[in-house]
Enzyme design. Structure first.
Site, PDB file in Angstrom:
ATOM      1  N   ASN A   1     -14.399  10.245 -30.375  1.00 54.81           N
ATOM      2  CA  ASN A   1     -13.817   9.316 -31.349  1.00 54.81           C
ATOM      3  C   ASN A   1     -12.302   9.471 -31.437  1.00 54.81           C
ATOM      4  O   ASN A   1     -11.793  10.587 -31.426  1.00 54.81           O
ATOM      5  CB  ASN A   1     -14.465   9.534 -32.723  1.00 54.81           C
ATOM      6  CG  ASN A   1     -15.963   9.346 -32.663  1.00 54.81           C
ATOM      7  OD1 ASN A   1     -16.498   8.758 -31.727  1.00 54.81           O
ATOM      8  ND2 ASN A   1     -16.661   9.879 -33.653  1.00 54.81           N
TER       9      ASN A   1
ATOM     10  N   ASP B   1     -10.670   8.250 -34.049  1.00 56.18           N
ATOM     11  CA  ASP B   1     -10.431   7.847 -35.435  1.00 56.18           C
ATOM     12  C   ASP B   1      -9.813   8.922 -36.329  1.00 56.18           C
ATOM     13  O   ASP B   1      -9.549   8.646 -37.518  1.00 56.18           O
ATOM     14  CB  ASP B   1     -11.731   7.330 -36.058  1.00 56.18           C
ATOM     15  CG  ASP B   1     -12.871   8.343 -35.985  1.00 56.18           C
ATOM     16  OD1 ASP B   1     -14.044   7.906 -35.867  1.00 56.18           O
ATOM     17  OD2 ASP B   1     -12.599   9.563 -36.048  1.00 56.18           O
TER      18      ASP B   1
ATOM     19  N   HIS C   1     -10.940  11.567 -25.898  1.00 54.17           N
ATOM     20  CA  HIS C   1     -10.439  10.199 -25.686  1.00 54.17           C
ATOM     21  C   HIS C   1      -9.161   9.942 -26.482  1.00 54.17           C
ATOM     22  O   HIS C   1      -8.732   8.796 -26.661  1.00 54.17           O
ATOM     23  CB  HIS C   1     -11.508   9.162 -26.049  1.00 54.17           C
ATOM     24  CG  HIS C   1     -12.705   9.233 -25.164  1.00 54.17           C
ATOM     25  ND1 HIS C   1     -13.933   8.718 -25.527  1.00 54.17           N
ATOM     26  CD2 HIS C   1     -12.889   9.767 -23.936  1.00 54.17           C
ATOM     27  CE1 HIS C   1     -14.804   8.949 -24.550  1.00 54.17           C
ATOM     28  NE2 HIS C   1     -14.198   9.573 -23.578  1.00 54.17           N
TER      29      HIS C   1
ATOM     30  N   CYS D   1       4.875  14.617 -19.127  1.00 54.41           N
ATOM     31  CA  CYS D   1       4.751  16.030 -19.515  1.00 54.41           C
ATOM     32  C   CYS D   1       3.578  16.269 -20.464  1.00 54.41           C
ATOM     33  O   CYS D   1       3.315  17.407 -20.859  1.00 54.41           O
ATOM     34  CB  CYS D   1       6.053  16.538 -20.132  1.00 54.41           C
ATOM     35  SG  CYS D   1       6.404  15.853 -21.752  1.00 54.41           S
TER      36      CYS D   1
ATOM     37  N   ASN E   1     -29.459  11.508 -33.848  1.00 49.81           N
ATOM     38  CA  ASN E   1     -29.276  10.082 -33.570  1.00 49.81           C
ATOM     39  C   ASN E   1     -30.485   9.321 -34.116  1.00 49.81           C
ATOM     40  O   ASN E   1     -31.615   9.744 -33.883  1.00 49.81           O
ATOM     41  CB  ASN E   1     -29.163   9.855 -32.054  1.00 49.81           C
ATOM     42  CG  ASN E   1     -28.576   8.498 -31.705  1.00 49.81           C
ATOM     43  OD1 ASN E   1     -28.868   7.507 -32.363  1.00 49.81           O
ATOM     44  ND2 ASN E   1     -27.763   8.454 -30.669  1.00 49.81           N
TER      45      ASN E   1
END
Ligand code: APR
Length: 276
Positions: free
Chosen positions: A124, A126, A141, A152, A238
């Protein structure tokens, strides 16, 4: 049907027994690593990417060459970032800016505080794990709040780099390299420092808690299988089956906020029992 929320959380005896077992595993494990995905932030009001109510389901997946387009026209990419034309980018941006951590994020931060969680890898962007007070977060990510130099690899808080719409793209104060959002675009290599740290954490893990991911995007989706290959255990949190379900050691079928809060309670109880 919308993505799953805490109102869907029914703690029946079978699920509670499974969560208690997971709590015991967390308390007895040597090195616990968590892997989280968009599903964990659904109860903070951010839609997932896939499945019912998903951003890609609604708007279609974006082209896979986002990074190449940035390199071809960094000024254009920055103008798009400053005032997005793409509906999906506006929808995701608005949801992420309005979101607050939920009980799932806080449960992981508390597990870390109590020495029951060694590392957390999140897909995430966020920033909600950090906002929940989590210290050791590996953002594979990237983070929507931060900027990064593509030469750099230095990361910057927005207050450290003047983004002047008249002088785009901003350049790195250290090496004059191109600066972009820290978010990893489609087609962009994962920054080597965070990727290395993820593999190091996975190599040490004897237990992985995987929460809120469809386990479809690599390299993150590979991590639970690596833990299993090395003889470790994998717990899946999940409400729906994912690409990992058939291989996971233990399934906790329910929404993240409710299940992880209960897991925290059981892990603390098991830890206290072990110390007694
Ligand atoms: N609690 C836990 N999990 C949930 C909840 C909930 N309340 N609601 C939905 N889920 C689950 C869904 O069942 C699904 O398996 O979360 C998962 C979300 O899957 P995706 O939308 O595919 O998100 P993710 O796995 O994080 O995507 C990986 O894909 O598009 C890229 O870069 C993007 O990081 C993202 C990556």
């Amino acid at each position: 049907m919308s993505p799953h929320s805490s109102t869907d959380f029914i703690l029946d005896d079978a699920l509670d027994a499974a969560i208690r077992r997971a709590g015991e595993w967390v308390a007895e494990a040597q090195f616990v690593v968590a892997l989280t995905g968009a599903g964990l932030s659904v109860e903070s009001g951010i839609p997932p990417f896939r499945g019912p109510g998903g951003i890609w389901t609604k708007y279609g997946e974006p082209p896979m060459d986002g990074y190449q387009r940035f390199l071809r026209d960094p000024r254009g990419a920055w103008l798009e970032r400053l005032s997005p034309k793409e509906d999906w980018m506006r929808a995701l941006g608005d949801a992420v800016r309005a979101a607050k951590p939920n009980a799932g994020h806080h449960a992981f931060a508390e597990l870390e505080r109590r020495g029951l969680l060694a590392a957390l890898i999140t897909q995430n962007i966020d920033d909600l794990h950090r906002q929940a007070g989590h210290r050791h977060v590996l953002e594979i990510h990237g983070n929507h709040r931060l900027l990064r130099c593509i030469e750099c690899n230095a990361r910057f808080d927005p207050s450290e780099i003047a983004v002047d719409p008249e002088r785009l793209p901003p350049l790195c104060p250290h090496c004059s390299g191109l600066v972009k959002t820290d978010v990893v675009h489609f087609g962009e290599p994962i920054p080597p420092d965070v990727l290395r740290a993820c593999f190091e954490a996975v190599d040490h893990a004897d237990l992985m808690i995987v929460a809120g991911t469809s386990a479809t995007v690599y390299p993150a989706a590979e991590f639970p299988f690596e833990v299993l290959r090395r003889g470790g255990r994998v717990i899946e949190v999940n409400p729906e089956p994912s690409e990992l379900t058939a291989s996971a050691t233990l399934l906790l079928r329910g929404p993240g906020a409710g299940v992880l809060s209960r897991l925290l309670e059981h892990a603390i109880a098991a830890q206290q029992e072990a110390r007694a």
